[in-house]
Design an enzyme around this catalytic site. Structure first.
Site, PDB file in Angstrom:
ATOM      1  N   ARG A 187      39.503  35.039  40.889  1.00 14.47           N
ATOM      2  CA  ARG A 187      38.250  34.574  41.488  1.00 14.47           C
ATOM      3  C   ARG A 187      37.055  34.915  40.599  1.00 14.47           C
ATOM      4  O   ARG A 187      36.140  34.094  40.413  1.00 14.47           O
ATOM      5  CB  ARG A 187      38.104  35.185  42.877  1.00 14.47           C
ATOM      6  CG  ARG A 187      39.218  34.763  43.839  1.00 14.47           C
ATOM      7  CD  ARG A 187      39.337  35.692  45.039  1.00 14.47           C
ATOM      8  NE  ARG A 187      38.120  35.685  45.833  1.00 14.47           N
ATOM      9  CZ  ARG A 187      37.875  36.561  46.798  1.00 14.47           C
ATOM     10  NH1 ARG A 187      38.754  37.524  47.069  1.00 14.47           N
ATOM     11  NH2 ARG A 187      36.746  36.497  47.485  1.00 14.47           N
ATOM     12  N   THR A 207      44.199  34.823  50.444  1.00 14.21           N
ATOM     13  CA  THR A 207      45.072  34.207  49.451  1.00 14.21           C
ATOM     14  C   THR A 207      46.482  34.189  50.016  1.00 14.21           C
ATOM     15  O   THR A 207      46.966  35.195  50.534  1.00 14.21           O
ATOM     16  CB  THR A 207      45.046  34.989  48.129  1.00 14.21           C
ATOM     17  OG1 THR A 207      43.722  34.960  47.593  1.00 14.21           O
ATOM     18  CG2 THR A 207      46.004  34.374  47.113  1.00 14.21           C
ATOM     19  N   LEU A 250      47.781  40.794  47.491  1.00  9.94           N
ATOM     20  CA  LEU A 250      47.028  39.546  47.511  1.00  9.94           C
ATOM     21  C   LEU A 250      45.830  39.738  48.418  1.00  9.94           C
ATOM     22  O   LEU A 250      45.910  40.452  49.418  1.00  9.94           O
ATOM     23  CB  LEU A 250      47.892  38.397  48.043  1.00  9.94           C
ATOM     24  CG  LEU A 250      49.146  38.013  47.247  1.00  9.94           C
ATOM     25  CD1 LEU A 250      49.923  36.927  47.984  1.00  9.94           C
ATOM     26  CD2 LEU A 250      48.776  37.535  45.846  1.00  9.94           C
ATOM     27  N   ASP A 251      44.722  39.106  48.087  1.00  9.07           N
ATOM     28  CA  ASP A 251      43.556  39.166  48.958  1.00  9.07           C
ATOM     29  C   ASP A 251      43.906  38.584  50.328  1.00  9.07           C
ATOM     30  O   ASP A 251      44.821  37.758  50.462  1.00  9.07           O
ATOM     31  CB  ASP A 251      42.393  38.379  48.353  1.00  9.07           C
ATOM     32  CG  ASP A 251      41.920  38.958  47.042  1.00  9.07           C
ATOM     33  OD1 ASP A 251      42.048  40.185  46.849  1.00  9.07           O
ATOM     34  OD2 ASP A 251      41.420  38.187  46.196  1.00  9.07           O
ATOM     35  N   LYS A 252      43.156  39.001  51.325  1.00 13.70           N
ATOM     36  CA  LYS A 252      43.414  38.570  52.700  1.00 13.70           C
ATOM     37  C   LYS A 252      43.585  37.059  52.803  1.00 13.70           C
ATOM     38  O   LYS A 252      44.533  36.565  53.430  1.00 13.70           O
ATOM     39  CB  LYS A 252      42.263  39.021  53.608  1.00 13.70           C
ATOM     40  CG  LYS A 252      42.341  38.477  55.029  1.00 13.70           C
ATOM     41  CD  LYS A 252      41.112  38.839  55.837  1.00 13.70           C
ATOM     42  CE  LYS A 252      41.144  38.170  57.210  1.00 13.70           C
ATOM     43  NZ  LYS A 252      39.916  38.453  57.984  1.00 13.70           N
TER      44      LYS A 252
END
Length: 335
Positions: A253, A158, A154-156
């Site tokens: 995104r 998120t 997961l992105d930082k």
């Protein structure tokens, strides 16, 4: 790696285990692709940088010949890889407390609820304080598993659920399930603008041509499919439930921005923060102060890697996201 001991800040290798051997046939679908790119698709449990290092070190053979990383792939060729780790590739466990909630644990997997703000993998300039460091603190035996067992990221900024394999065997099963689109991942995203209905975005994604830290919809990119449906409309925003069919970097995104409804708070793809004119001051303040993209991995469904039993997990929205929705509901209304 075996025989590790904890000393000071990190895990110190005392003896290396024999290399893990991978042998397979290159598929027709990757014919003509450069070797390191093809291997990264076929072995997603390893980073592309690590695969390149193995190629350069002569640990990869194509039909018995040591190739170069840029060599084009020939369909049907036999590949052998000696996946060996050296001590300096192992990530320190660090001293920080474990900064996440363990939703489920058994001998094969962890299911983690990651908070926003936590980086998953160490990278440029970041060697400590990541999810990977914290996992090694939680279970030092994860040092034996590539990427400390992390199967997907997961992105930082998120929040939400991800699965971690506790053994190489479990990781191989989960990585294969992910590549075969047999793992269900649902997200909640608050988007700019009012959507008229749900839909599917089927647009390939690749690295941005000039801004290398960004991704973009590109005709020559990799297949990317995102399904979305409306959960709730506000007067100037929409809460959607998103289901990933593929798993490209920044996929949700990029796709939502591509259709004109970027994720609220996204610093990369939403452009300049836009707050609709005429909104209540409390809404304006909440939108201005929300410090991340409004994206949460809410549901995870998979077949257990050892039992084969279908299991499912849900994560409630974190407090910052819940507060923002409450303020929007009071200030913008909704349906």
């Amino acid at each position: 790696m075996v025989g590790f001991r904890v000393a000071g800040r990190g895990i110190i290798s005392e003896r290396m285990s024999p290399p893990e051997i991978h042998e397979f046939t290159l598929p027709e679908s990757l014919a003509g692709e450069r070797l390191d790119v093809a291997l990264a698709q076929l072995l997603p449990q390893y980073s592309r940088a690590r695969l390149q290092r193995w190629i350069d070190d002569g640990r990869v053979w194509i039909e018995g010949v040591v190739p170069a990383r840029r060599d084009p792939v020939r369909a049907g060729a036999q590949v052998r890889i000696e996946a060996e780790f050296i001590a300096d590739e192992r990530v320190s466990a660090g001293e920080a407390a474990v900064p996440f909630r363990v939703v489920h644990r058994d001998a094969a997997i962890f299911v983690i609820d990651k908070p926003a703000g936590l980086v998953v993998h160490p990278g440029a300039g970041i060697s400590e304080g990541t999810l990977q460091n914290a996992l090694l603190k939680l279970d030092p035996k994860l040092a034996r598993v590539p990427r400390a067992g992390i199967v997907h990221r997961l992105d930082k900024d998120t929040s939400g659920l991800l699965v971690v394999a506790r053994t190489p065997e479990a990781q191989a099963v989960l990585v294969r399930a992910l590549s075969e689109r047999a793992m269900g991942r649902e997200y909640l995203a608050l988007c700019q603008g009012v959507m008229t209905g749900g839909g599917t975005v089927n647009e390939p994604i690749g690295r941005h041509r000039t801004q290398r830290t960004r991704m973009a919809v590109r005709g020559d990119g990799r297949e990317a499919i995102t399904h979305y449906r409306i959960e709730r409309r506000f007067s100037a925003h929409t809460l959607v439930r998103v289901q990933l069919e593929t798993g490209r970097t920044h996929q949700i995104r990029v796709h939502l921005a591509h259709i004109g409804h970027p994720v609220v708070g996204d610093p990369v793809y939403a452009g300049r923060r836009r707050i609709p004119a005429g909104v209540a001051p409390v809404v304006r303040e909440a939108m201005s102060s929300f410090g991340r993209q409004a994206l949460h991995a809410a549901r995870l469904t998979l077949a257990h890697p050892t039992t084969g039993r279908d299991i499912s997990f849900e994560s409630p929205l974190p407090k910052d996201f819940t507060r923002l929705l409450k303020i929007l509901s009071e200030g913008e209304g909704g349906e």
